[in-house]
Design a protein around this motif. Structure first.
Motif, PDB file in Angstrom:
ATOM      1  N   UNK A  18       0.836  -1.210   0.000  1.00 20.74           N
ATOM      2  CA  UNK A  18       0.000   0.000   0.000  1.00 20.74           C
ATOM      3  C   UNK A  18       0.868   1.256   0.000  1.00 20.74           C
ATOM      4  N   UNK A  19       1.966   1.232   0.745  1.00 23.01           N
ATOM      5  CA  UNK A  19       2.879   2.381   0.747  1.00 23.01           C
ATOM      6  C   UNK A  19       3.535   2.574  -0.615  1.00 23.01           C
ATOM      7  N   UNK A  20       3.878   1.487  -1.277  1.00 22.37           N
ATOM      8  CA  UNK A  20       4.462   1.592  -2.620  1.00 22.37           C
ATOM      9  C   UNK A  20       3.442   2.133  -3.621  1.00 22.37           C
ATOM     10  N   UNK A  21       2.202   1.667  -3.530  1.00 23.81           N
ATOM     11  CA  UNK A  21       1.150   2.177  -4.418  1.00 23.81           C
ATOM     12  C   UNK A  21       0.864   3.645  -4.131  1.00 23.81           C
ATOM     13  N   UNK A  22       0.860   4.024  -2.862  1.00 27.84           N
ATOM     14  CA  UNK A  22       0.651   5.431  -2.503  1.00 27.84           C
ATOM     15  C   UNK A  22       1.785   6.301  -3.039  1.00 27.84           C
TER      16      UNK A  22
END
Length: 146
Positions: free
Chosen positions: A122-126
């Motif tokens: 999720x942090x990478x997608x954000x």
């Protein structure tokens, strides 16, 4: 004749490549020192990439957003592959870049997918969305003094 104020500078892409490589190396060193993935650095990488493009006076819009997205994805990928290579290389007495040259892409993918949990993803997608949004946004006018 001086360049137009909104034209990309010649040094923007080499600066971007150097920034991505440096940030990926920093991310790898921190992750190996803390023995964690440190995925919270992905949004920081996106901000770093956009800042480099802005410093090089790359004009806001689709091209800056595309370069920011591509460079952020490259930083995330390089850092995670180097982290996996560093962890495997420690077992064999190899440095991370020596181990990365011996690892195949499928083995690096396997180790990376095993190491990343849903919060990390999720942090990478954000980070990718942040790079896209910041690349599209241009300078805002200063507030009026009236």
């Amino acid at each position: 004749m001086p360049p137009r104020p909104h034209s990309p500078r010649w040094y923007a892409l080499p600066l971007l490549a150097l920034g991505v490589a440096g940030f990926a190396a920093f991310w790898m060193l921190l992750a190996l020192a803390l023995n964690r993935q440190c995925a919270w650095l992905a949004p920081v990488a996106a901000l770093d990439v956009v800042l480099l493009l802005r410093l090089a006076k790359w004009p806001a819009g689709a091209s800056r957003a595309a370069w920011a997205l591509l460079a952020t994805a490259a930083a995330i990928t390089a850092a995670n592959v180097l982290i996996a290579a560093g962890q495997v290389g420690q077992q064999f007495g190899l440095r991370p870049w020596e181990s990365a040259l011996k690892m195949g892409p499928s083995y690096a993918w396997l180790l990376t997918t095993l190491a990343l949990d849903p919060v990390d993803l999720a942090l990478c997608a954000a980070a990718l969305l942040l790079a896209l949004w910041m690349g599209l946004s241009g300078p805002r006018p200063a507030p009026s003094a009236r």
